[in-house]
Design an enzyme around this catalytic site. Structure first.
Site, PDB file in Angstrom:
ATOM      1  N   GLY A  12     -25.342  78.718 -30.594  1.00 32.71           N
ATOM      2  CA  GLY A  12     -26.341  78.320 -29.523  1.00 32.71           C
ATOM      3  C   GLY A  12     -27.706  78.845 -29.313  1.00 32.71           C
ATOM      4  O   GLY A  12     -28.234  78.511 -28.240  1.00 32.71           O
ATOM      5  N   GLY A  18     -30.478  81.607 -26.501  1.00 32.24           N
ATOM      6  CA  GLY A  18     -30.558  81.998 -28.087  1.00 32.24           C
ATOM      7  C   GLY A  18     -31.730  81.518 -28.380  1.00 32.24           C
ATOM      8  O   GLY A  18     -32.293  82.205 -29.491  1.00 32.24           O
ATOM      9  N   TYR A 149     -15.019  78.797 -15.597  1.00 31.82           N
ATOM     10  CA  TYR A 149     -16.592  79.461 -16.053  1.00 31.82           C
ATOM     11  C   TYR A 149     -16.529  81.249 -16.356  1.00 31.82           C
ATOM     12  O   TYR A 149     -15.783  81.959 -17.001  1.00 31.82           O
ATOM     13  CB  TYR A 149     -17.528  78.555 -15.216  1.00 31.82           C
TER      14      TYR A 149
HETATM   15  N1  LIG Z   1     -28.228  80.633 -17.728  1.00 33.66           N
HETATM   16  C1  LIG Z   1     -28.479  81.361 -16.934  1.00 33.66           C
HETATM   17  O1  LIG Z   1     -27.982  81.434 -15.600  1.00 33.66           O
HETATM   18  C2  LIG Z   1     -26.902  82.357 -17.490  1.00 33.66           C
HETATM   19  C3  LIG Z   1     -25.876  83.002 -16.862  1.00 33.66           C
HETATM   20  C4  LIG Z   1     -25.716  83.975 -17.350  1.00 33.66           C
HETATM   21  C5  LIG Z   1     -24.728  83.490 -18.639  1.00 33.66           C
HETATM   22  N2  LIG Z   1     -25.921  83.165 -19.226  1.00 33.66           N
HETATM   23  C6  LIG Z   1     -24.547  82.324 -20.856  1.00 33.66           C
HETATM   24  O2  LIG Z   1     -26.309  82.768 -21.569  1.00 33.66           O
HETATM   25  C7  LIG Z   1     -25.681  81.535 -22.753  1.00 33.66           C
HETATM   26  C8  LIG Z   1     -26.854  80.765 -22.773  1.00 33.66           C
HETATM   27  O3  LIG Z   1     -26.894  79.524 -21.967  1.00 33.66           O
HETATM   28  P1  LIG Z   1     -28.256  79.128 -21.373  1.00 33.66           P
HETATM   29  O4  LIG Z   1     -28.723  79.790 -20.591  1.00 33.66           O
HETATM   30  O5  LIG Z   1     -28.908  79.751 -22.314  1.00 33.66           O
HETATM   31  O6  LIG Z   1     -27.689  77.230 -21.978  1.00 33.66           O
HETATM   32  P2  LIG Z   1     -28.466  76.506 -22.976  1.00 33.66           P
HETATM   33  O7  LIG Z   1     -29.746  76.314 -22.587  1.00 33.66           O
HETATM   34  O8  LIG Z   1     -27.676  75.122 -22.248  1.00 33.66           O
HETATM   35  O9  LIG Z   1     -27.968  77.398 -24.171  1.00 33.66           O
HETATM   36  C9  LIG Z   1     -26.780  77.010 -24.148  1.00 33.66           C
HETATM   37  C10 LIG Z   1     -26.331  76.602 -26.122  1.00 33.66           C
HETATM   38  O10 LIG Z   1     -24.819  77.286 -26.624  1.00 33.66           O
HETATM   39  C11 LIG Z   1     -25.453  76.012 -26.942  1.00 33.66           C
HETATM   40  N3  LIG Z   1     -23.379  74.792 -26.814  1.00 33.66           N
HETATM   41  C12 LIG Z   1     -22.771  74.817 -25.640  1.00 33.66           C
HETATM   42  N4  LIG Z   1     -21.495  74.351 -26.561  1.00 33.66           N
HETATM   43  C13 LIG Z   1     -21.858  74.988 -27.897  1.00 33.66           C
HETATM   44  C14 LIG Z   1     -20.816  73.779 -28.403  1.00 33.66           C
HETATM   45  N5  LIG Z   1     -19.091  73.593 -28.269  1.00 33.66           N
HETATM   46  N6  LIG Z   1     -20.987  74.883 -30.031  1.00 33.66           N
HETATM   47  C15 LIG Z   1     -22.079  74.791 -30.559  1.00 33.66           C
HETATM   48  N7  LIG Z   1     -23.333  75.468 -29.486  1.00 33.66           N
HETATM   49  C16 LIG Z   1     -22.090  74.926 -28.220  1.00 33.66           C
HETATM   50  C17 LIG Z   1     -25.655  74.964 -26.533  1.00 33.66           C
HETATM   51  O11 LIG Z   1     -25.816  73.332 -27.129  1.00 33.66           O
HETATM   52  P3  LIG Z   1     -26.802  71.974 -26.575  1.00 33.66           P
HETATM   53  O12 LIG Z   1     -28.207  72.190 -26.834  1.00 33.66           O
HETATM   54  O13 LIG Z   1     -26.527  71.054 -27.264  1.00 33.66           O
HETATM   55  O14 LIG Z   1     -26.241  71.872 -25.306  1.00 33.66           O
HETATM   56  C18 LIG Z   1     -27.799  75.851 -26.994  1.00 33.66           C
HETATM   57  O15 LIG Z   1     -27.806  75.785 -28.029  1.00 33.66           O
HETATM   58  C19 LIG Z   1     -23.954  80.955 -22.277  1.00 33.66           C
HETATM   59  O16 LIG Z   1     -22.706  81.502 -23.394  1.00 33.66           O
HETATM   60  C20 LIG Z   1     -24.514  80.741 -21.029  1.00 33.66           C
HETATM   61  O17 LIG Z   1     -22.689  81.060 -20.243  1.00 33.66           O
HETATM   62  C21 LIG Z   1     -26.407  81.853 -18.634  1.00 33.66           C
END
Ligand SMILES: NC(=O)c1ccc[n+]([C@@H]2O[C@H](COP(=O)([O-])OP(=O)(O)OC[C@H]3O[C@@H](n4cnc5c(N)ncnc54)[C@H](OP(=O)(O)O)[C@@H]3O)[C@@H](O)[C@H]2O)c1
Length: 249
Positions: A12, A18, A149
């Site tokens: 991701g 990421g 989640y």
């Molecule tokens: N943002 C927050 O507040 C927060 C808080 C706690 C934990 N997290 C965790 O941090 C991690 C990153 O999230 P983020 O906030 O940076 O969100 P994000 O910007 O949406 O990044 C998530 C990444 O994972 C990819 N992804 C989603 N489903 C996938 C799949 N089936 N196969 C491969 N890649 C996939 C997305 O691809 P696409 O761009 O194509 O969607 C994107 O590259 C996640 O695990 C999330 O649960 C985030």
């Protein structure tokens, strides 16, 4: 150049946390391979990241893609010294409206994808390797609409501890980052109308002692610490990066 000579795989890696981590790891001298589920978004991200960045299409919820990953990586690198299992979705719904589809997507991408990506890549991870998992502070808290989640991420936290013990004899460390609310595109992917999202964000922000959402770079810095030699005696640990959110009432 704390990661000079290392290869990092970031699942991701085309967006949010990421992507910021990919940028930081590259700046620290690593070769970085990102995965994602959309080839166009991966290509755009790799182009922005520049030299030493590579992309592989791999749906973290699809076992065929995960099984094919080691072979694709081996064309780019002999080892994966650092594995940041970061790909994830946040699909929220009140418990009574939590469908099997919502449950499965959270579990398959956030938890099952993490488990089997690591299992399949383990032969490429050398002694001294570092695995970093991405959970959430919600794994420790009760928060309405997040039953599937939060449970998927609580499973990640539990898995971290068992894996850390199993991999310690190989000198491979496993640690978890638990972010609080971080300003990334994940929220706009939840299918919530923009005005409701803004109201929600303001409400969440008011409950964070530091009174702001974190930035992706805040998590990238923690990932660098856990990936690098700065944390060589840490395994099975969790770092909460949440502006104090999880210590409040
Ligand atoms: N943002 C927050 O507040 C927060 C808080 C706690 C934990 N997290 C965790 O941090 C991690 C990153 O999230 P983020 O906030 O940076 O969100 P994000 O910007 O949406 O990044 C998530 C990444 O994972 C990819 N992804 C989603 N489903 C996938 C799949 N089936 N196969 C491969 N890649 C996939 C997305 O691809 P696409 O761009 O194509 O969607 C994107 O590259 C996640 O695990 C999330 O649960 C985030």
């Amino acid at each position: 150049m704390r990661l000079f000579g290392k290869t990092a795989l970031i699942t991701g890696g085309n967006s949010g946390i990421g992507f910021a981590t990919a940028k930081l790891f590259l700046a620290q001298g690593a070769k970085v391979i990102i995965t994602g589920r959309n080839q166009t978004l991966i290509d755009e991200a790799v182009a922005q990241l520049g030299q030493n960045a590579f992309g592989i299409l791999c749906d973290a919820g699809n076992m065929q893609d995960i099984n094919a990953l080691p072979n694709k990586i081996s064309k780019l690198s002999d080892t994966v010294d650092i594995l940041f299992s970061n790909a994830g979705v946040g699909l929220f719904a009140p418990f009574e409206q939590t469908t099997e589809k919502i449950f499965d997507a959270n579990m398959e991408i956030n938890f099952k994808g993490t488990v089997f990506t690591i299992q399949k890549l383990l032969p490429l991870i050398p002694n001294g390797g570092s695995i970093v998992l991405n959970a959430t502070v919600l794994a420790h808290l009760g928060y309405e609409t997040s039953s599937a989640y939060s449970a998927s991420k609580a499973a990640v936290l539990s898995f971290c501890k068992t894996l850390a013990i199993e991999l310690a004899p190989k000198d491979i460390r496993v640690n978890t980052i638990s972010p609080g609310p971080i300003n990334t595109p994940i929220y706009s992917k939840m299918g919530i109308p923009q005005d409701i999202l803004q109201e929600f964000a303001a409400g969440v922000q008011a409950l964070i002692p530091m009174n702001r959402f974190g930035a992706s770079e805040d998590i990238a810095n923690a990932a660098l610490f856990l990936a690098s030699a700065d944390s060589t005696f840490m395994t099975g640990s969790e770092i909460r990066v949440d502006g104090g959110k999880s210590i409040t009432f």
